[in-house]
Design a protein around this motif. Structure first.
Motif, PDB file in Angstrom:
ATOM      1  N   LYS A 126       0.835  -1.206   0.000  1.00  0.00           N
ATOM      2  CA  LYS A 126       0.000   0.000   0.000  1.00  0.00           C
ATOM      3  C   LYS A 126       0.864   1.248   0.000  1.00  0.00           C
ATOM      4  CE  LYS A 126      -4.049   1.949   0.139  1.00  0.00           C
ATOM      5  NZ  LYS A 126      -5.006   1.814  -0.995  1.00  0.00           N
ATOM      6  N   ALA A 127       1.968   1.217   0.713  1.00  0.00           N
ATOM      7  CA  ALA A 127       2.882   2.356   0.753  1.00  0.00           C
ATOM      8  C   ALA A 127       3.443   2.629  -0.638  1.00  0.00           C
ATOM      9  CB  ALA A 127       4.007   2.105   1.749  1.00  0.00           C
ATOM     10  N   ARG A 128       3.840   1.572  -1.340  1.00  0.00           N
ATOM     11  CA  ARG A 128       4.357   1.744  -2.709  1.00  0.00           C
ATOM     12  C   ARG A 128       3.272   2.273  -3.637  1.00  0.00           C
ATOM     13  NH1 ARG A 128       6.884  -3.194  -1.328  1.00  0.00           N
ATOM     14  NH2 ARG A 128       5.241  -4.372  -2.408  1.00  0.00           N
ATOM     15  N   GLU A 129       2.071   1.777  -3.472  1.00  0.00           N
ATOM     16  CA  GLU A 129       0.952   2.209  -4.319  1.00  0.00           C
ATOM     17  C   GLU A 129       0.682   3.711  -4.151  1.00  0.00           C
ATOM     18  OE1 GLU A 129      -3.862   1.850  -4.089  1.00  0.00           O
ATOM     19  OE2 GLU A 129      -2.727  -0.002  -3.748  1.00  0.00           O
ATOM     20  N   ILE A 130       0.648   4.171  -2.902  1.00  0.00           N
ATOM     21  CA  ILE A 130       0.376   5.586  -2.647  1.00  0.00           C
ATOM     22  C   ILE A 130       1.520   6.451  -3.175  1.00  0.00           C
ATOM     23  CG2 ILE A 130       0.077   7.335  -0.854  1.00  0.00           C
ATOM     24  CD1 ILE A 130      -1.299   5.179   0.845  1.00  0.00           C
ATOM     25  N   ALA A 131       2.749   6.032  -2.929  1.00  0.00           N
ATOM     26  CA  ALA A 131       3.908   6.796  -3.401  1.00  0.00           C
ATOM     27  C   ALA A 131       3.911   6.894  -4.925  1.00  0.00           C
ATOM     28  CB  ALA A 131       5.196   6.146  -2.902  1.00  0.00           C
ATOM     29  N   GLN A 132       3.631   5.797  -5.587  1.00  0.00           N
ATOM     30  CA  GLN A 132       3.614   5.801  -7.051  1.00  0.00           C
ATOM     31  C   GLN A 132       2.495   6.679  -7.598  1.00  0.00           C
ATOM     32  OE1 GLN A 132       3.361   1.606  -7.857  1.00  0.00           O
ATOM     33  NE2 GLN A 132       5.483   1.219  -7.240  1.00  0.00           N
ATOM     34  N   ASP A 133       1.357   6.672  -6.908  1.00  0.00           N
ATOM     35  CA  ASP A 133       0.234   7.514  -7.336  1.00  0.00           C
ATOM     36  C   ASP A 133       0.587   8.997  -7.231  1.00  0.00           C
ATOM     37  OD1 ASP A 133      -2.638   8.158  -7.918  1.00  0.00           O
ATOM     38  OD2 ASP A 133      -2.556   8.881  -5.854  1.00  0.00           O
ATOM     39  N   TYR A 134       1.183   9.389  -6.105  1.00  0.00           N
ATOM     40  CA  TYR A 134       1.554  10.796  -5.927  1.00  0.00           C
ATOM     41  C   TYR A 134       2.606  11.211  -6.948  1.00  0.00           C
ATOM     42  CZ  TYR A 134      -1.097  12.147  -1.793  1.00  0.00           C
ATOM     43  OH  TYR A 134      -2.116  12.493  -0.944  1.00  0.00           O
ATOM     44  N   ARG A 135       3.548  10.318  -7.218  1.00  0.00           N
ATOM     45  CA  ARG A 135       4.585  10.653  -8.196  1.00  0.00           C
ATOM     46  C   ARG A 135       3.984  10.796  -9.591  1.00  0.00           C
ATOM     47  NH1 ARG A 135      10.153   7.549 -10.117  1.00  0.00           N
ATOM     48  NH2 ARG A 135      11.079   9.421 -11.012  1.00  0.00           N
ATOM     49  N   ALA A 136       3.083   9.892  -9.952  1.00  0.00           N
ATOM     50  CA  ALA A 136       2.461   9.948 -11.273  1.00  0.00           C
ATOM     51  C   ALA A 136       1.657  11.224 -11.455  1.00  0.00           C
ATOM     52  CB  ALA A 136       1.565   8.726 -11.472  1.00  0.00           C
ATOM     53  N   ARG A 137       1.028  11.695 -10.382  1.00  0.00           N
ATOM     54  CA  ARG A 137       0.226  12.918 -10.449  1.00  0.00           C
ATOM     55  C   ARG A 137       1.049  14.173 -10.171  1.00  0.00           C
ATOM     56  NH1 ARG A 137      -3.286  13.490  -6.659  1.00  0.00           N
ATOM     57  NH2 ARG A 137      -2.755  11.744  -5.298  1.00  0.00           N
ATOM     58  N   LYS A 138       2.333  13.970  -9.865  1.00  0.00           N
ATOM     59  CA  LYS A 138       3.252  15.071  -9.560  1.00  0.00           C
ATOM     60  C   LYS A 138       2.712  15.957  -8.438  1.00  0.00           C
ATOM     61  CE  LYS A 138       5.188  15.192 -14.234  1.00  0.00           C
ATOM     62  NZ  LYS A 138       5.480  16.011 -15.444  1.00  0.00           N
ATOM     63  N   GLN A 139       2.184  15.293  -7.416  1.00  0.00           N
ATOM     64  CA  GLN A 139       1.642  15.990  -6.256  1.00  0.00           C
ATOM     65  C   GLN A 139       2.614  15.873  -5.085  1.00  0.00           C
ATOM     66  OE1 GLN A 139      -1.389  17.760  -6.039  1.00  0.00           O
ATOM     67  NE2 GLN A 139      -1.235  17.526  -8.262  1.00  0.00           N
ATOM     68  N   PRO A 140       2.755  16.940  -4.302  1.00  0.00           N
ATOM     69  CA  PRO A 140       3.623  16.852  -3.124  1.00  0.00           C
ATOM     70  C   PRO A 140       3.043  15.891  -2.096  1.00  0.00           C
ATOM     71  CG  PRO A 140       2.406  18.921  -3.116  1.00  0.00           C
ATOM     72  CD  PRO A 140       2.144  18.278  -4.443  1.00  0.00           C
ATOM     73  N   LEU A 141       3.915  15.127  -1.462  1.00  0.00           N
ATOM     74  CA  LEU A 141       3.486  14.167  -0.450  1.00  0.00           C
ATOM     75  C   LEU A 141       3.406  14.855   0.911  1.00  0.00           C
ATOM     76  CD1 LEU A 141       5.565  11.149  -1.638  1.00  0.00           C
ATOM     77  CD2 LEU A 141       3.176  10.941  -0.898  1.00  0.00           C
ATOM     78  N   PRO A 142       2.233  14.929   1.511  1.00  0.00           N
ATOM     79  CA  PRO A 142       2.119  15.584   2.825  1.00  0.00           C
ATOM     80  C   PRO A 142       2.942  14.852   3.874  1.00  0.00           C
ATOM     81  CG  PRO A 142       0.099  14.412   2.271  1.00  0.00           C
ATOM     82  CD  PRO A 142       0.946  14.407   1.042  1.00  0.00           C
ATOM     83  N   GLY A 143       3.732  15.624   4.612  1.00  0.00           N
ATOM     84  CA  GLY A 143       4.579  15.041   5.649  1.00  0.00           C
ATOM     85  C   GLY A 143       5.970  14.698   5.180  1.00  0.00           C
ATOM     86  N   PHE A 144       6.257  14.966   3.891  1.00  0.00           N
ATOM     87  CA  PHE A 144       7.567  14.609   3.348  1.00  0.00           C
ATOM     88  C   PHE A 144       8.135  15.766   2.522  1.00  0.00           C
ATOM     89  CE2 PHE A 144       5.474  10.677   4.239  1.00  0.00           C
ATOM     90  CZ  PHE A 144       6.479   9.873   4.740  1.00  0.00           C
ATOM     91  N   GLY A 145       9.466  15.907   2.607  1.00  0.00           N
ATOM     92  CA  GLY A 145      10.154  16.953   1.862  1.00  0.00           C
ATOM     93  C   GLY A 145      10.205  18.264   2.639  1.00  0.00           C
TER      94      GLY A 145
END
Length: 258
Positions: A126-145
């Motif tokens: 699930k973690a990989r799925e969410i990360a890949q989705d955010y990357r594909a949509r070029k959206q910032p990940l809340p709580g990271f960066g």
């Protein structure tokens, strides 16, 4: 009278001619001078007396989120105070409006993602799925960066260490955050730091703070920081300098007639 038509009630406070109570405690005889602000605040919000570990975590969170220099919330407070120095509360409230989904308040967004991980039968997938989705949509990940803290946010490291030292905590949210961080690094092919609000999301989750109340703790904390900005503004005014600097830095460009 049926239940739907019954008047609403409150459990938070009542008063009489000779006293006042917060929930089931007498304000004067049981709270003032007997319990700390954090203790009473937690009880009022959560409806239960905090454990010592709850107080340690909440204090760490409040200290972490109180200040981060001349951020948008602090700038807004200073400019409004410059414009209306008789209205201290208005200046603080202006700054608190910036506690949202982009700055300070992003722990709520991150906590929602951690909830998805914890509800999954396979957290890693699930973690990989969410990360890949955010990357594909070029959206910032809340709580990271973080644009200032690299390669890691020292505040996050400290908060996670504090949580891991608490034997009373189950560590589920903290472990989910670390699993998520690993999946994000693998997905993006580089290390992306857990920022302070990401760590805060995990810590508040560990002590049972509901996701949609977490931003409230950021508001409480940042209010104290904004009062300190007003105190400094009173001693060393910077509002007009900020205004004039922006006025000079952003030029007027006349649009050509069509």
């Amino acid at each position: 009278m049926n239940k739907a038509s019954q008047p609403p009630t409150t459990e938070l406070c009542t008063h009489s001619l000779t006293g006042m109570s917060y929930r089931d405690r007498d304000l004067v005889n049981e709270l003032i001078g007997e319990r700390s602000f954090t203790d009473v605040m937690f009880t009022q919000i959560m409806g239960r007396r905090p454990r010592p570990v709850d107080l340690r975590i909440v204090d760490a969170v409040l200290i972490t989120l109180m200040e981060h220099g001349l951020t948008p919330s602090a700038i807004a407070t200073r400019l409004i105070y410059m414009s209306a120095p008789e209205n201290l509360q208005g200046a603080v409230s202006a700054g608190l409006l910036a506690v949202g989904s982009q700055f300070v308040g992003t722990m709520e967004n991150c906590a929602a993602l951690l909830e998805q991980l914890l509800a999954s039968s396979d957290i890693d997938a699930k973690a990989r799925e969410i990360a890949q989705d955010y990357r594909a949509r070029k959206q910032p990940l809340p709580g990271f960066g973080h644009h200032l803290h690299k390669p890691d946010d020292p505040r996050s490291i400290k908060l996670i260490q504090l949580a891991q030292q608490e034997t009373e905590l189950g560590q589920a949210h903290v472990n989910a955050l670390l699993t998520f961080n690993k999946a994000i690094d693998e997905t993006y092919g580089r290390h992306i730091t857990i920022n302070a609000t990401g760590a805060v999301a995990a810590l508040l989750g560990e002590i049972g703070i509901p996701t949609h109340l977490m931003r409230g703790f950021a508001v409480i904390s940042r209010a104290a920081g904004l009062v300190s900005h007003i105190a400094e503004e009173q001693r060393m005014p910077s509002g007009r300098f900020i205004w004039e600097t922006i006025d000079e830095a952003i030029p007027y460009v006349k649009k050509a007639s069509e």
